[in-house]
Design a protein around this motif. Sequence first.
Motif, PDB file in Angstrom:
ATOM      1  N   GLN A   1      10.724  -2.476   9.673  1.00 47.16           N
ATOM      2  CA  GLN A   1      10.744  -3.321   8.484  1.00 47.16           C
ATOM      3  C   GLN A   1      10.901  -2.434   7.240  1.00 47.16           C
ATOM      4  OE1 GLN A   1       7.564  -6.176   8.258  1.00 47.16           O
ATOM      5  NE2 GLN A   1       7.211  -6.121  10.476  1.00 47.16           N
ATOM      6  N   ASP A   2      11.219  -3.092   6.107  1.00 45.71           N
ATOM      7  CA  ASP A   2      11.287  -2.364   4.841  1.00 45.71           C
ATOM      8  C   ASP A   2       9.866  -2.023   4.401  1.00 45.71           C
ATOM      9  OD1 ASP A   2      14.025  -2.545   4.744  1.00 45.71           O
ATOM     10  OD2 ASP A   2      14.020  -4.405   3.562  1.00 45.71           O
ATOM     11  N   ALA A   3       9.650  -0.749   4.080  1.00 44.39           N
ATOM     12  CA  ALA A   3       8.331  -0.299   3.651  1.00 44.39           C
ATOM     13  C   ALA A   3       8.465   0.447   2.334  1.00 44.39           C
ATOM     14  CB  ALA A   3       7.700   0.603   4.712  1.00 44.39           C
ATOM     15  N   ALA A   4       7.335   0.695   1.696  1.00 46.07           N
ATOM     16  CA  ALA A   4       7.328   1.406   0.415  1.00 46.07           C
ATOM     17  C   ALA A   4       6.041   2.200   0.288  1.00 46.07           C
ATOM     18  CB  ALA A   4       7.481   0.436  -0.745  1.00 46.07           C
ATOM     19  N   LEU A   5       6.156   3.311  -0.423  1.00 51.13           N
ATOM     20  CA  LEU A   5       5.010   4.154  -0.741  1.00 51.13           C
ATOM     21  C   LEU A   5       4.627   3.890  -2.202  1.00 51.13           C
ATOM     22  CD1 LEU A   5       3.053   6.586  -0.272  1.00 51.13           C
ATOM     23  CD2 LEU A   5       4.944   8.069  -0.989  1.00 51.13           C
ATOM     24  N   VAL A   6       3.360   3.615  -2.450  1.00 48.31           N
ATOM     25  CA  VAL A   6       2.864   3.368  -3.805  1.00 48.31           C
ATOM     26  C   VAL A   6       1.961   4.533  -4.207  1.00 48.31           C
ATOM     27  CG1 VAL A   6       1.656   1.778  -5.351  1.00 48.31           C
ATOM     28  CG2 VAL A   6       2.901   0.893  -3.357  1.00 48.31           C
ATOM     29  N   ILE A   7       2.296   5.183  -5.319  1.00 46.36           N
ATOM     30  CA  ILE A   7       1.508   6.292  -5.866  1.00 46.36           C
ATOM     31  C   ILE A   7       0.933   5.834  -7.203  1.00 46.36           C
ATOM     32  CG2 ILE A   7       1.544   8.675  -6.712  1.00 46.36           C
ATOM     33  CD1 ILE A   7       1.904   8.429  -3.713  1.00 46.36           C
ATOM     34  N   GLY A   8      -0.346   6.056  -7.388  1.00 44.30           N
ATOM     35  CA  GLY A   8      -1.028   5.599  -8.599  1.00 44.30           C
ATOM     36  C   GLY A   8      -0.651   6.402  -9.845  1.00 44.30           C
TER      37      GLY A   8
ATOM     38  N   TYR B   1      -1.778  -2.401   6.577  1.00 43.85           N
ATOM     39  CA  TYR B   1      -1.156  -1.459   5.654  1.00 43.85           C
ATOM     40  C   TYR B   1      -1.909  -0.147   5.786  1.00 43.85           C
ATOM     41  CZ  TYR B   1      -5.081  -2.142   2.473  1.00 43.85           C
ATOM     42  OH  TYR B   1      -6.323  -2.182   1.925  1.00 43.85           O
ATOM     43  N   ALA B   2      -1.384   0.941   5.231  1.00 42.20           N
ATOM     44  CA  ALA B   2      -2.002   2.265   5.330  1.00 42.20           C
ATOM     45  C   ALA B   2      -2.550   2.667   3.961  1.00 42.20           C
ATOM     46  CB  ALA B   2      -0.989   3.285   5.810  1.00 42.20           C
ATOM     47  N   ASP B   3      -3.868   2.791   3.896  1.00 42.72           N
ATOM     48  CA  ASP B   3      -4.521   3.151   2.638  1.00 42.72           C
ATOM     49  C   ASP B   3      -4.549   4.669   2.486  1.00 42.72           C
ATOM     50  OD1 ASP B   3      -5.973   3.072   0.317  1.00 42.72           O
ATOM     51  OD2 ASP B   3      -7.914   2.906   1.345  1.00 42.72           O
TER      52      ASP B   3
ATOM     53  N   VAL C   1       6.515   2.998  -7.261  1.00 41.09           N
ATOM     54  CA  VAL C   1       6.837   2.547  -5.904  1.00 41.09           C
ATOM     55  C   VAL C   1       8.073   3.298  -5.432  1.00 41.09           C
ATOM     56  CG1 VAL C   1       7.506   0.598  -4.460  1.00 41.09           C
ATOM     57  CG2 VAL C   1       5.844   0.271  -6.306  1.00 41.09           C
ATOM     58  N   PHE C   2       8.014   3.845  -4.221  1.00 42.60           N
ATOM     59  CA  PHE C   2       9.134   4.582  -3.640  1.00 42.60           C
ATOM     60  C   PHE C   2       9.496   3.941  -2.298  1.00 42.60           C
ATOM     61  CE2 PHE C   2       6.488   7.491  -6.102  1.00 42.60           C
ATOM     62  CZ  PHE C   2       7.412   7.944  -7.035  1.00 42.60           C
ATOM     63  N   ALA C   3      10.745   3.549  -2.161  1.00 43.16           N
ATOM     64  CA  ALA C   3      11.193   2.919  -0.910  1.00 43.16           C
ATOM     65  C   ALA C   3      11.204   3.937   0.224  1.00 43.16           C
ATOM     66  CB  ALA C   3      12.576   2.316  -1.098  1.00 43.16           C
TER      67      ALA C   3
ATOM     68  N   PRO D   1       4.268  -3.064   3.198  1.00 37.57           N
ATOM     69  CA  PRO D   1       5.564  -3.750   3.126  1.00 37.57           C
ATOM     70  C   PRO D   1       6.075  -3.723   1.693  1.00 37.57           C
ATOM     71  CG  PRO D   1       4.044  -5.003   4.473  1.00 37.57           C
ATOM     72  CD  PRO D   1       3.246  -3.890   3.870  1.00 37.57           C
ATOM     73  N   ALA D   2       7.388  -3.613   1.540  1.00 34.23           N
ATOM     74  CA  ALA D   2       7.984  -3.399   0.223  1.00 34.23           C
ATOM     75  C   ALA D   2       7.584  -4.463  -0.776  1.00 34.23           C
ATOM     76  CB  ALA D   2       9.499  -3.331   0.366  1.00 34.23           C
ATOM     77  N   ILE D   3       7.601  -5.740  -0.359  1.00 41.57           N
ATOM     78  CA  ILE D   3       7.272  -6.818  -1.306  1.00 41.57           C
ATOM     79  C   ILE D   3       5.836  -6.686  -1.778  1.00 41.57           C
ATOM     80  CG2 ILE D   3       7.040  -9.303  -1.565  1.00 41.57           C
ATOM     81  CD1 ILE D   3       9.320  -9.653   0.405  1.00 41.57           C
ATOM     82  N   ALA D   4       4.914  -6.463  -0.844  1.00 40.63           N
ATOM     83  CA  ALA D   4       3.500  -6.317  -1.216  1.00 40.63           C
ATOM     84  C   ALA D   4       3.296  -5.091  -2.097  1.00 40.63           C
ATOM     85  CB  ALA D   4       2.650  -6.224   0.043  1.00 40.63           C
ATOM     86  N   ALA D   5       4.008  -3.997  -1.804  1.00 42.04           N
ATOM     87  CA  ALA D   5       3.853  -2.775  -2.592  1.00 42.04           C
ATOM     88  C   ALA D   5       4.242  -2.996  -4.040  1.00 42.04           C
ATOM     89  CB  ALA D   5       4.699  -1.665  -1.975  1.00 42.04           C
ATOM     90  N   VAL D   6       5.348  -3.712  -4.276  1.00 41.97           N
ATOM     91  CA  VAL D   6       5.782  -3.990  -5.652  1.00 41.97           C
ATOM     92  C   VAL D   6       4.758  -4.839  -6.376  1.00 41.97           C
ATOM     93  CG1 VAL D   6       7.537  -5.149  -7.037  1.00 41.97           C
ATOM     94  CG2 VAL D   6       8.228  -3.714  -5.118  1.00 41.97           C
TER      95      VAL D   6
END
Length: 604
Positions: free
Chosen positions: A78-85, A20-22, A118-120, A161-166
Motif C-alpha cells: 500500500q501507499d505509505a508515508a513517513l512523518v517527521i515532527g 501503524y509504526a510509532d 510528510v515523506f512518501a 498509510p499516506a492519507i492518515a499521515a497527511v
Amino acid sequence: MVSHWLALLLACASSAFAQYADLSGDWRISKDDNPRYADVNFDDSGWSSARLPWEVDRKLGVYWLRRTLRTPAIVDGQDAALVIGSVNESYEVYVNGLRIATTPGFGTNNPPYVEPRVFALAPEILRPANTVVALRIWRPARLVWTGAQRAKDFGPYLIAPAIAAVELEMAARMRMTIRMTWYLPQSLFLLFAACYLIWTYRRAREWRELFWLAVFCFGASGILMLIPLPDYLLNTSHAAIATLYNAAAAIQIIGFSEYAMAVLVIRIGFWRWFIWVPALLSALLVWLPLPISPAILPVALLAFWGARALQGDRKKRLIAFLILLYAVLRLNLISVNDLGIGLLPVAINFRHVLLPLGTVSVVVIVSMLFDTLGRLLRDKGEKQRMAGELQAAREIQQLMLSAAAPAQGEFTTDSVCYPAHEVGGDFYRILEDGDARLVVVGDVSGKGLKAAMHVSEIVGSLRMVRDRTPASVLSALNNALAGHLDGGFVTCCCARLEPGGTVRMANAGHLNPYRNGTEVDLDGGLPLGILPGAIYEETEIQLAPGDQLTFLSDGVVEAAGPTGELFGFDRTRAISGAAAARIAGTAREFGQNDDITVVTVRRS
C-alpha cells in the motif's frame, strides 16, 4: 504519546486505523558525521540516546539520529508515508540506507521554516521485517530561533498509510501554530508599554531612562512579533528574516544599555562607542564573516555594570540584578549560537511549549517597568511635597518682606520682588524709626531655599538692631552673619530718610542707587559676612521735592535675552526713574535669570 497519536489516527484516518509504526521515544544520536551511519547494518549500540519528540538541546554542526523498528504490516503493498515532527534544523532522511529527501537549506545558514513534514515511501523501500530510519541533521551556528523553533516539538514521528499521515501532519501543524500565538499578546503588551513610556517621557523629560526603556520595549516587541511568522508567509528568505530579527535585537541591546547607563548614572560618554557600533554591526551578522557576534561587547559591559552596582546603593540593587540577569542570559544565548557552548540551557519545557530563557527578558522588562514607574511616582510625589513646602515658604517670605509697611508721608515708597525660583535671596525692609524711615535692600549670594533661609536670619537680625544709622545697621548685620554663610556673602545698601529730604546711606558691596536716573556715588564697603568688625562709611545727599531714589538688585542688570545679551547698566540707568513695577517687569520680560528686586523712594 502512542495513545495520543492513536486517538488522532482514529479520528483522522478511519479507513486505515488498525496499524501503524510509532517512531516516538528513544533514538540513537551520534557525536559526529559519517556516511556509514545511513547503512542498515551499522551498529549504533554505542551511541547515546535522545528522545523524540525533542526533549534535549540540539548540537551544532552535523550529527545523526537513527531508529530501528518493526515494519508495520499495514503498509505491505500500500501507499505509505513517513512523518517527521518539528525538527529545528535542516536534515536528510534515510530509510533502509536510501536517501529519500533533503529539506531546504541543508549545509547553509538558511534553514527552512520549522514544521512537521510528510515523506512518501515507495513499497519497495520498506523491508519485510525491520526498517531503519536515519536523519542526518545540519545545525549552523547563529541559527536565528524563529517562531516554530520556539515551539515544543509535538511530533508526530511515525510510518502510517499516506492519507492518515497527511491528516496527522496537518493536525500537528495546527496545534503548533495555536501554541505559538502566545507570542502575539506579549508583543502587543510590550508595544503598549513602549508607547506609554514615550507618553510619560514627554511629561518628564529629565527621566531619560523612560525613553530608553521604551526603545528596549520596541525592540523586544519586534522580536516577539517576528518569531511566529513563517518564511513563506513573509515571502522572503531566512537570511532576510534573520536580519530583521538581529536588527530588533540590536535595538533592544542599545535601549537596554542606555537605560542601564541612565539608571546607574554612568556618565562616561565614550562607552557609547562600545555599545552602538557593536550592536549595529550585529544587526548585519548574517552578512558579515565574523566568528562571534559583536553584540557580546555591550552585553558584557551590561554584566559588568550590573555586578558592580549590586555592591553599591541598596536602592538600586533590584534594578542592578535585573540588568545582570538580562546580560547573563544574552551572553549565554550568544555563546550557544556562535560557539555551541553555554552554561545554561537555551530553553526549558513548560506545558507543551519550549520556553527559551531569552523570553525571561519579558519578565525583566515588566519588572523594570514597575520599578521605573514606581521610582517616577515616588519622585513626583516628593517633588509635589517640596513644591508645596516651597510655595508655603514663598508666601511666608513675601509676607515677611512686606510686613508692617510704613504709612506714606513725606516719602512715598514702592517695592517689587520677583524671585527667580519659588523663594529667593533678595530682600528689602522699610522700617519706621521715629520721624525717620529706614530702607534696607540686599542680596544673599546663591539662590533658592538656602539663600531664603539666610534672608530670614537677616530680617530677624534687623529687628534686634538698636542704633539705626546706616553704618551701624550694616556693622551689626555683618557681625551677626560672619561665619554663618558657609563661604557666601551678602550685599546690602542701607538708607536713612529724614524729614526735610536728608538721606544718609551706606553700602556693603551692593549696586549703588540711582537718583533721577543718575548713579549715586557711595563709598563701597565689603559685603556682609566676610570679615567681622568691618567698618562702613556713610554718604549724605539731599532729595528735593519730586526726586526719586531707586534701589535695585543685580537681577535687573544681569537679566539676559535669548542671545545672551545682558540688560546692562545703560538700560538700567535709562529706566531707573520709572515706577518699581515697570523697572522689574521690563527686566523680567527681557530674560530673568536671578532674583529681581526694585525699591523706589520719592519725596513728595
